[in-house]
Scaffold this active site. Structure first.
Site, mmCIF file in Angstrom:
data_model
loop_
_atom_site.group_PDB
_atom_site.id
_atom_site.type_symbol
_atom_site.label_atom_id
_atom_site.label_comp_id
_atom_site.label_asym_id
_atom_site.label_seq_id
_atom_site.Cartn_x
_atom_site.Cartn_y
_atom_site.Cartn_z
ATOM 1 N N ASN A 1 5.501 0.582 18.183
ATOM 2 C CA ASN A 1 4.101 0.821 17.810
ATOM 3 C C ASN A 1 3.568 2.083 18.469
ATOM 4 O O ASN A 1 2.897 2.909 17.833
ATOM 5 C CB ASN A 1 3.231 -0.365 18.248
ATOM 6 C CG ASN A 1 3.446 -1.603 17.409
ATOM 7 O OD1 ASN A 1 4.064 -1.561 16.359
ATOM 8 N ND2 ASN A 1 2.925 -2.724 17.884
ATOM 9 N N HIS B 1 -2.608 1.248 -2.816
ATOM 10 C CA HIS B 1 -2.201 0.236 -1.847
ATOM 11 C C HIS B 1 -2.340 -1.171 -2.429
ATOM 12 O O HIS B 1 -1.971 -2.151 -1.790
ATOM 13 C CB HIS B 1 -3.069 0.396 -0.583
ATOM 14 C CG HIS B 1 -2.570 -0.336 0.610
ATOM 15 N ND1 HIS B 1 -3.246 -1.406 1.166
ATOM 16 C CD2 HIS B 1 -1.457 -0.169 1.374
ATOM 17 C CE1 HIS B 1 -2.585 -1.851 2.216
ATOM 18 N NE2 HIS B 1 -1.494 -1.127 2.369
ATOM 19 N N ARG C 1 5.518 -0.521 -0.387
ATOM 20 C CA ARG C 1 6.714 -0.574 0.461
ATOM 21 C C ARG C 1 7.607 -1.687 -0.060
ATOM 22 O O ARG C 1 7.120 -2.748 -0.442
ATOM 23 C CB ARG C 1 6.365 -0.888 1.919
ATOM 24 C CG ARG C 1 5.492 0.122 2.619
ATOM 25 C CD ARG C 1 5.395 -0.206 4.107
ATOM 26 N NE ARG C 1 4.263 0.426 4.746
ATOM 27 C CZ ARG C 1 4.244 1.676 5.180
ATOM 28 N NH1 ARG C 1 5.302 2.424 5.020
ATOM 29 N NH2 ARG C 1 3.160 2.168 5.761
#
Length: 724
Positions: free
Chosen positions: A66, A450, A390
């Site tokens: 991260n 998205h 994705r």
């Protein structure tokens, strides 16, 4: 049953703002510092004794991954603003320079803590038979085994590089880990500086043969140092260090690019050569080596982190091995919904019966894959449309779309090329889809798509019926095993028409004039949310029950935060479950005394986006309005992305979302952190002997309401209290 008492509806005593001007920027928490706070929560799970040992190691690795991404994207962007002289403050009032200073101080503390935790975990791992060795701990048998490993599996891919006037300092790629060496030629004492890039294509940790009950590894850099003589014959090592670089990974694309795919391929090559934004180097590095590396990579002392311990903590994920099941979470197998089983696996028959909401990973994501695979094979299916933001490398969803196109069905795939760090993979998927005969479109240059939508048009009698899937997460079978997300299946004609209009918009730029059960950004979603906040405020002012429950990953959009503040001041009770970034200040007198915020960090990654409005009835209630969404409440999602907000009207689906999913999240104490007005989170406190409800365990043990089959939903636990 989930008792309503677990919701602990009594709000804590509001805190005085302490002289802050809450009409100004102080009403917001800084985005970047809030993100770092989230990563601290992830890191603290690596110290949680209730988490299995290797899962704690995984949390440590995740915190490092991260942080790497944060630096290559967010810090790189702030750094560019600072270098260009921008002094415009963020919504919270901090300039880029001020943010960079605060980030650097907090991130250095976090990285120092990572090393302390790693040392503690390694000690505990050794007690449990898991060893990460140094080369001086190896036996002769180990050295013999490693000699074969080096010769056959490592040596062929190494590129030892001398650094001198004839051999300029090489390019080190983003995330590149390298050994730097000071060598001396044995015959005449001549010095040589050399680099040995550590290949990213080889596992960082080499597994050693071990006795039963023992698991042993050697870091790859230790193996390389063990074999320096074979890489630089005739030289002896005078000094060495390990270093790793992070580069600016922002991606710029020309807006007028005629061929978007080619433009992205070029931009990806530019990104791989971005400027270094952070370098970690061994604290014992010889000063001469360190100086050369810093000069050649054009990094300043502010961009260098000296590390005593392991560089590249993200690679520790390799040590989380299935063979040590005793040190992992107990195994869990996602459920197949009973209704699908009742219909012998026929997804269309199950959806025809009534709307169905699946809660992943507790209900298997294989049902989404099956939905598309059955569509590809069904002779009555005439068309499929699909968004892809994705997905996995060998995606069964992409394969199903290719199969459908090759069967002569009309297949349209909206592939988002701007999905960060997945751009190259998505380009490959789009090429594959085009070869199969699918129509591939890329949406908008300025906005990412998205939204998570799939439609299947099926001929049934004299009619065409549209089956629609709306999701809160990506069409990614791998991440769906650990991300909590929602899949909503319906053949409701209105929702099918809405989805078709969105696809037409994405492929033909024709903005839909009307949508029946759907709101999309960047056009109406934010305005609609603000209108709903105000509607709840009107209910509160009129003396009716007024509540908002919302769950998402991030909340940072200033207009949305101000709308929630206004609703709170009108008396609306607001409960927010925000996993990561949160810019709102809860529990501040005169500003947000009716707002509570919590974050859940546990076995699964909370990812679903939900918002529920009491609608004058309070929550939970049959009269509430309930929505699922692909969008977090961030500027990018509401203003610069195509996103969906879907209203669910089916009574069972609504009850599942409100009285099961949201109620359990709000009731959770075992994995919860409570946000304070200063922006910091503290673990939920428990009285001695108090039971700590765990929502992840609850969902693993109890089926979802709308997925029940002939057995019915009567025995499925839900919140026991329901408002009028």
């Amino acid at each position: 049953m989930i008792s309503a008492d677990f919701l602990k509806s009594d709000l804590p005593e509001p805190q005085d703002p302490g002289g802050r001007d809450l009409a100004g920027p102080a009403r917001f928490v800084n985005r970047e510092l809030s993100w770092l706070g989230f990563n601290w929560r992830v890191l603290e799970e690596a110290e949680n004794p209730k988490v299995p040992l290797l899962e704690r190691l995984r949390f440590l690795s995740i915190s490092a991954t991260n942080l790497d991404e944060f630096y290559t994207v967010r810090v790189a962007g702030l750094r560019e603003l600072y270098r260009e002289g921008h002094k415009t403050p963020a919504a919270d009032g901090l300039t880029p320079e001020e943010q960079l200073d605060l980030i650097d101080a907090d991130a250095r503390r976090l990285m120092g803590r990572q090393q302390v935790i790693l040392e503690s975990l390694q000690h505990e791992m050794r007690e449990n038979g898991v060893f990460v060795l140094r080369r001086d701990e190896l036996t002769e048998a180990d050295r013999t085994f490693l000699g074969e490993v080096f010769l056959h599996r490592v040596f062929p891919v190494l590129s030892p590089l001398a650094v001198d006037p004839a051999h300029p300092f090489p390019f080190i790629p983003n995330m590149g880990l390298s050994l730097a060496l000071m060598l001396e030629r044995r015959r005449d004492g001549r010095s040589l500086m050399a680099l040995l890039p550590i290949p990213q294509q080889i596992d960082r940790f080499v597994a050693l043969p071990s006795e039963p009950g023992l698991t042993r590894f050697l870091p790859l850099e230790e193996l390389l140092l063990l074999n320096i003589d074979q890489l630089f014959p005739g030289y002896r090592t005078q000094g060495s260090c390990t270093f790793r670089v992070l580069r600016d990974s922002d991606l710029e694309v020309e807006e007028e690019a005629e061929d978007l795919v080619r433009e992205f391929e070029t931009a990806l090559k530019r990104r791989r050569r971005g400027e270094v934004v952070r370098m970690k180097i061994s604290s014992e590095a010889p000063e001469a080596l360190k100086s050369v590396i810093m000069r050649e990579l054009h990094v300043t002392s502010q961009e260098v982190i000296e590390v005593t311990g392991l560089i590249g903590i993200s690679d520790l994920r390799e040590l989380v091995i299935d063979t040590r099941a005793d040190l992992l979470w107990p195994s869990f197998t996602p459920r197949i919904p009973e209704r699908v089983q009742d219909h012998d696996g026929d997804m269309f028959a199950a959806i025809r019966q009534k709307d169905m909401l699946l809660h992943h990973p507790y209900e298997t994501f294989d049902m989404v894959v099956r939905f598309l695979q059955q569509a590809a094979q069904d002779p009555d299916v005439v068309a499929i449309k699909q968004t892809l933001y994705r997905t996995s490398k060998d995606s069964p969803i992409v394969q199903a779309l290719c199969d459908a196109a090759e069967e002569g069905k009309s297949v349209t795939a909206l592939v988002e090329l701007k999905a960060r760090f997945d751009e190259a993979a998505n380009i490959r998927q789009s090429r594959r889809l085009e070869r199969s005969g699918a129509h591939v479109v890329y949406g908008f240059v300025d906005w990412k798509t998205h939204a998570k939508i799939s439609t299947v048009v099926r001929r049934e009698g004299d009619h065409l019926v549209t089956y629609t899937h709306y999701g809160t997460g990506n069409y990614h079978p791998i991440t769906a095993r650990i991300y909590t997300d929602l899949s909503f299946f319906t053949c409701d004609p209105a929702l099918g028409r809405d989805a078709t209009k969105v696809f037409n918009y994405l492929s033909g730029y024709a903005q839909p004039e009307t949508l029946e059960n759907l709101k999309i950004s960047p056009h109406r979603m934010k305005d609609f949310l603000l209108e709903q906040f105000e509607a709840e405020a009107e209910h509160a002012r009129a003396g009716r029950p007024a509540q908002i429950w919302a769950k998402m990953n991030s909340l940072i959009e200033p207009d949305v935060i101000d709308g929630l503040y206004r609703a709170s001041q009108a008396g609306v009770k607001i409960d927010l479950v925000i996993r990561g970034i949160c810019g709102i200040r809860p529990g501040v007198k005169g500003l947000s005394e009716n707002i509570r915020v919590k974050s859940i960090v546990g076995r699964f990654l909370e990812h679903s986006r939900i918002v529920c409005f009491g609608n004058g009835h309070g929550l939970p209630s049959k009269g509430s309005r309930v929505f699922i969404s692909s969008a977090d409440w961030m500027g990018r999602n509401l203003n610069r992305r195509v996103e969906t907000l879907v209203e669910t009207t089916n009574a069972t689906v609504k009850a599942q979302i409100v009285s099961q999913i949201m109620a359990a999240n709000l009731a959770d104490q075992a994995q919860s952190w409570v946000m304070r007005p200063d922006g910091h989170f503290e673990r939920a406190t428990l009285s001695p002997g108090e039971f700590a409800f765990n929502c992840h365990r609850f969902f693993m043990e109890n089926p979802s309401l709308s997925g029940r089959g002939s057995a019915g939903a009567g025995d499925v636990p839900v919140l026991t209290h329901e408002a009028d």
